[in-house]
Write a protein that holds these residues in place. Structure first.
Motif, PDB file in Angstrom:
ATOM      1  N   SER A 146       0.809  -1.220   0.000  1.00 53.46           N
ATOM      2  CA  SER A 146       0.000   0.000   0.000  1.00 53.46           C
ATOM      3  C   SER A 146       0.840   1.265   0.000  1.00 53.46           C
ATOM      4  N   LYS A 147       2.109   1.160   0.369  1.00 54.48           N
ATOM      5  CA  LYS A 147       2.978   2.346   0.310  1.00 54.48           C
ATOM      6  C   LYS A 147       3.166   2.793  -1.134  1.00 54.48           C
ATOM      7  N   ILE A 148       3.129   1.857  -2.068  1.00 56.40           N
ATOM      8  CA  ILE A 148       3.216   2.213  -3.492  1.00 56.40           C
ATOM      9  C   ILE A 148       1.935   2.901  -3.924  1.00 56.40           C
ATOM     10  N   THR A 149       0.784   2.352  -3.501  1.00 60.89           N
ATOM     11  CA  THR A 149      -0.497   2.978  -3.828  1.00 60.89           C
ATOM     12  C   THR A 149      -0.552   4.411  -3.316  1.00 60.89           C
ATOM     13  N   ALA A 150       0.017   4.633  -2.135  1.00 59.98           N
ATOM     14  CA  ALA A 150      -0.017   5.962  -1.515  1.00 59.98           C
ATOM     15  C   ALA A 150       0.704   7.013  -2.357  1.00 59.98           C
ATOM     16  N   THR A 151       1.622   6.593  -3.230  1.00 60.62           N
ATOM     17  CA  THR A 151       2.353   7.554  -4.070  1.00 60.62           C
ATOM     18  C   THR A 151       1.616   7.877  -5.360  1.00 60.62           C
ATOM     19  N   ARG A 152       0.526   7.161  -5.632  1.00 58.59           N
ATOM     20  CA  ARG A 152      -0.206   7.348  -6.883  1.00 58.59           C
ATOM     21  C   ARG A 152      -1.302   8.397  -6.715  1.00 58.59           C
ATOM     22  N   PRO A 153      -1.491   9.273  -7.707  1.00 63.03           N
ATOM     23  CA  PRO A 153      -2.488  10.352  -7.595  1.00 63.03           C
ATOM     24  C   PRO A 153      -3.909   9.868  -7.880  1.00 63.03           C
ATOM     25  N   LEU A 154      -4.471   9.087  -6.971  1.00 58.67           N
ATOM     26  CA  LEU A 154      -5.806   8.522  -7.159  1.00 58.67           C
ATOM     27  C   LEU A 154      -6.879   9.410  -6.526  1.00 58.67           C
ATOM     28  N   SER A 155      -8.081   9.329  -7.102  1.00 54.99           N
ATOM     29  CA  SER A 155      -9.209  10.052  -6.530  1.00 54.99           C
ATOM     30  C   SER A 155     -10.435   9.135  -6.572  1.00 54.99           C
ATOM     31  N   PHE A 156     -11.583   9.665  -6.159  1.00 54.07           N
ATOM     32  CA  PHE A 156     -12.773   8.821  -6.005  1.00 54.07           C
ATOM     33  C   PHE A 156     -14.029   9.665  -6.110  1.00 54.07           C
ATOM     34  N   TYR A 157     -15.059   9.118  -6.781  1.00 50.94           N
ATOM     35  CA  TYR A 157     -16.405   9.696  -6.766  1.00 50.94           C
ATOM     36  C   TYR A 157     -17.403   8.599  -6.395  1.00 50.94           C
ATOM     37  N   ALA A 158     -18.283   8.891  -5.447  1.00 50.73           N
ATOM     38  CA  ALA A 158     -19.352   7.954  -5.093  1.00 50.73           C
ATOM     39  C   ALA A 158     -20.473   8.059  -6.115  1.00 50.73           C
ATOM     40  N   TYR A 159     -21.126   6.908  -6.415  1.00 55.85           N
ATOM     41  CA  TYR A 159     -22.237   6.964  -7.359  1.00 55.85           C
ATOM     42  C   TYR A 159     -23.483   6.192  -6.913  1.00 55.85           C
ATOM     43  N   SER A 160     -23.407   5.429  -5.800  1.00 53.93           N
ATOM     44  CA  SER A 160     -24.616   4.743  -5.336  1.00 53.93           C
ATOM     45  C   SER A 160     -24.395   4.167  -3.945  1.00 53.93           C
ATOM     46  N   LEU A 161     -25.491   3.644  -3.387  1.00 57.15           N
ATOM     47  CA  LEU A 161     -25.458   2.962  -2.100  1.00 57.15           C
ATOM     48  C   LEU A 161     -25.627   1.463  -2.313  1.00 57.15           C
ATOM     49  N   GLY A 162     -25.097   0.691  -1.364  1.00 58.10           N
ATOM     50  CA  GLY A 162     -25.322  -0.744  -1.357  1.00 58.10           C
ATOM     51  C   GLY A 162     -26.095  -1.099  -0.101  1.00 58.10           C
ATOM     52  N   VAL A 163     -25.451  -1.822   0.812  1.00 60.92           N
ATOM     53  CA  VAL A 163     -26.093  -2.207   2.069  1.00 60.92           C
ATOM     54  C   VAL A 163     -26.272  -0.988   2.973  1.00 60.92           C
ATOM     55  N   VAL A 164     -27.453  -0.853   3.541  1.00 57.66           N
ATOM     56  CA  VAL A 164     -27.726   0.198   4.534  1.00 57.66           C
ATOM     57  C   VAL A 164     -28.483  -0.454   5.682  1.00 57.66           C
ATOM     58  N   GLU A 165     -27.970  -0.319   6.912  1.00 62.33           N
ATOM     59  CA  GLU A 165     -28.611  -0.927   8.079  1.00 62.33           C
ATOM     60  C   GLU A 165     -28.685   0.074   9.225  1.00 62.33           C
ATOM     61  N   ASN A 166     -29.793   0.018   9.936  1.00 63.52           N
ATOM     62  CA  ASN A 166     -29.997   0.835  11.149  1.00 63.52           C
ATOM     63  C   ASN A 166     -29.819   2.325  10.849  1.00 63.52           C
ATOM     64  N   GLU A 167     -30.705   2.841  10.017  1.00 59.69           N
ATOM     65  CA  GLU A 167     -30.651   4.267   9.659  1.00 59.69           C
ATOM     66  C   GLU A 167     -31.040   5.126  10.859  1.00 59.69           C
ATOM     67  N   CYS A 168     -30.313   6.226  11.015  1.00 56.58           N
ATOM     68  CA  CYS A 168     -30.676   7.204  12.044  1.00 56.58           C
ATOM     69  C   CYS A 168     -31.854   8.050  11.582  1.00 56.58           C
ATOM     70  N   ALA A 169     -31.925   8.258  10.281  1.00 61.53           N
ATOM     71  CA  ALA A 169     -33.019   9.012   9.679  1.00 61.53           C
ATOM     72  C   ALA A 169     -33.272   8.402   8.304  1.00 61.53           C
ATOM     73  N   PRO A 170     -34.517   8.455   7.817  1.00 57.43           N
ATOM     74  CA  PRO A 170     -34.817   7.868   6.515  1.00 57.43           C
ATOM     75  C   PRO A 170     -33.981   8.510   5.405  1.00 57.43           C
ATOM     76  N   LEU A 171     -33.471   7.688   4.512  1.00 59.39           N
ATOM     77  CA  LEU A 171     -32.718   8.209   3.376  1.00 59.39           C
ATOM     78  C   LEU A 171     -33.671   8.849   2.369  1.00 59.39           C
ATOM     79  N   PRO A 172     -33.199   9.821   1.580  1.00 56.85           N
ATOM     80  CA  PRO A 172     -34.047  10.424   0.559  1.00 56.85           C
ATOM     81  C   PRO A 172     -34.576   9.377  -0.419  1.00 56.85           C
TER      82      PRO A 172
END
Length: 362
Positions: free
Chosen positions: A212-238
């Protein structure tokens, strides 16, 4: 004394995560890079002096941990399905008409976003803490890439706020921005090291590093696009896919700034054409647009077919073709035995780049 150091470590960790959120999620940096580096060094120094006080999800873990011998496997509790593709305007129209017929609604609202050319991943948060990450794999089982994902600064190790579910699965795309990809390849080439053919290969190769030290040197980013498992919600999701993504953003997860709600067939096509026209200016590689029915209730009503949802489709961009007719080639062998090649001065090139509107019109 120990309690004071513990509080300092906690404060530094929270401050660094706030700066990460501002930079990667809100696109509004709050401190110069030098100040960020100073805070990180201060945290690392305290953790080295007092390892027993280091937080489980400390920002310092983004530098990578112990190298793995091999990846373990993670079974997805909800399968990570693929999307059907629309390779032309006509295929998208057929999809739209099929969905509108099933829903009995001619003016459907879609959540549209660019289709990133990266690697799909699943992130599991428990009590707001990132506990595991996996690749899509075969849709049922993926590789455990938790240690590598922890090095990506765009992904929060701890969720923001207090209203998130007890268990939350976030799905999204890890990618390498084009500027980072170009800089990485330039550095690698200058050192005589391996370069990557494209940003997708670079992202996939970086995530599959056993160290993972090699991965840490790579300029990676991330965008979320959906939900999967959801359990014990504090408030209803939209009940809107778009609003769910905005909720994720509020919890510290980045989403594409190009995501848009679009109603009606022609407006979805216009969105596709707009993204296609701006493709060269976007800071990341894309190969199409993903269109998802926005209503979660409608998604459930439409359901799935085989290994793909009925409520979503990937509208792929027309192929960017470059065809060269090679008329002749000459080979020369130098004094050292090296082979040289001379190409002709004249070649025939052809490119094809049509918008969806033009394809539909034809």
């Amino acid at each position: 004394m120990t309690e004071s150091i513990k509080q300092t470590i906690e404060q530094l960790s929270k401050e660094i995560e706030r700066h990460n959120h501002a930079y990667y999620v809100m696109d509004a940096p709050t401190v110069p890079d030098a100040e960020y580096d100073r805070l990180m060094r201060q945290l690392q120094q305290l953790e080295q002096q007092h390892p027993e006080l280091r937080l489980p999800n400390s920002p310092s873990t983004r530098v990578g941990g112990q190298a793995l011998e091999k990846f373990s496997q993670i079974t997805h509790r909800v399968p990570m399905l693929s999307l059907d593709n629309a390779m032309s305007g006509d295929e998208f129209i057929s999809f739209y008409e099929r969905v509108s017929g099933l829903l009995g609604d001619e003016a459907i609202t879609f959540c549209c976003e660019p289709k990133l050319d990266g690697l799909a991943v699943s992130l599991i948060y428990e009590a707001g803490q990132l506990v595991s990450a996996a690749t899509r794999g075969d849709g049922t089982t993926g590789e455990n890439i938790t240690e590598n994902v922890r090095t990506i600064k765009a992904i929060p190790l701890v969720l923001h706020g207090e209203d998130y579910p007890e268990v939350l699965e976030v799905r999204g795309e890890v990618f390498m921005p084009t500027a980072g990809f170009d800089a990485f390849n330039e550095r690698a080439q200058s050192k005589g090291e391996k370069t990557f053919a494209n940003p997708r290969n670079a992202a996939a190769g970086s995530l599959r590093q056993l160290d993972s030290k090699i991965t840490a040197t790579r300029p990676l980013s991330f965008y979320a696009y959906s939900l999967g498992v959801v359990e014990n919600e504090c408030a209803p999701l939209p009940v809107s896919h778009y609003q769910q993504l905005q909720t994720l953003k509020g919890w510290g997860l980045p989403v594409s700034p190009e995501i848009k709600l679009v109603t009606g067939q022609q407006n979805v096509i216009a969105y596709f054409d707009d993204i296609l026209s701006r493709r060269p200016q976007l800071p990341y590689e894309i190969d199409g647009v993903v269109n998802k029915v926005d209503s979660i209730a409608s998604q459930k009503q439409l359901g799935f077919v085989a290994r793909a949802p009925r409520w979503a489709i990937a509208s792929k961009f027309p192929a960017q073709e470059e065809i060269t007719e090679l008329e002749e080639v000459e080979f020369q062998v130098g004094r050292t035995g090296a082979m040289g090649v001379t190409l002709p001065q004249t070649v025939s090139n052809r490119t094809s780049h049509n918008t969806m509107s033009e394809v539909v019109a034809r």
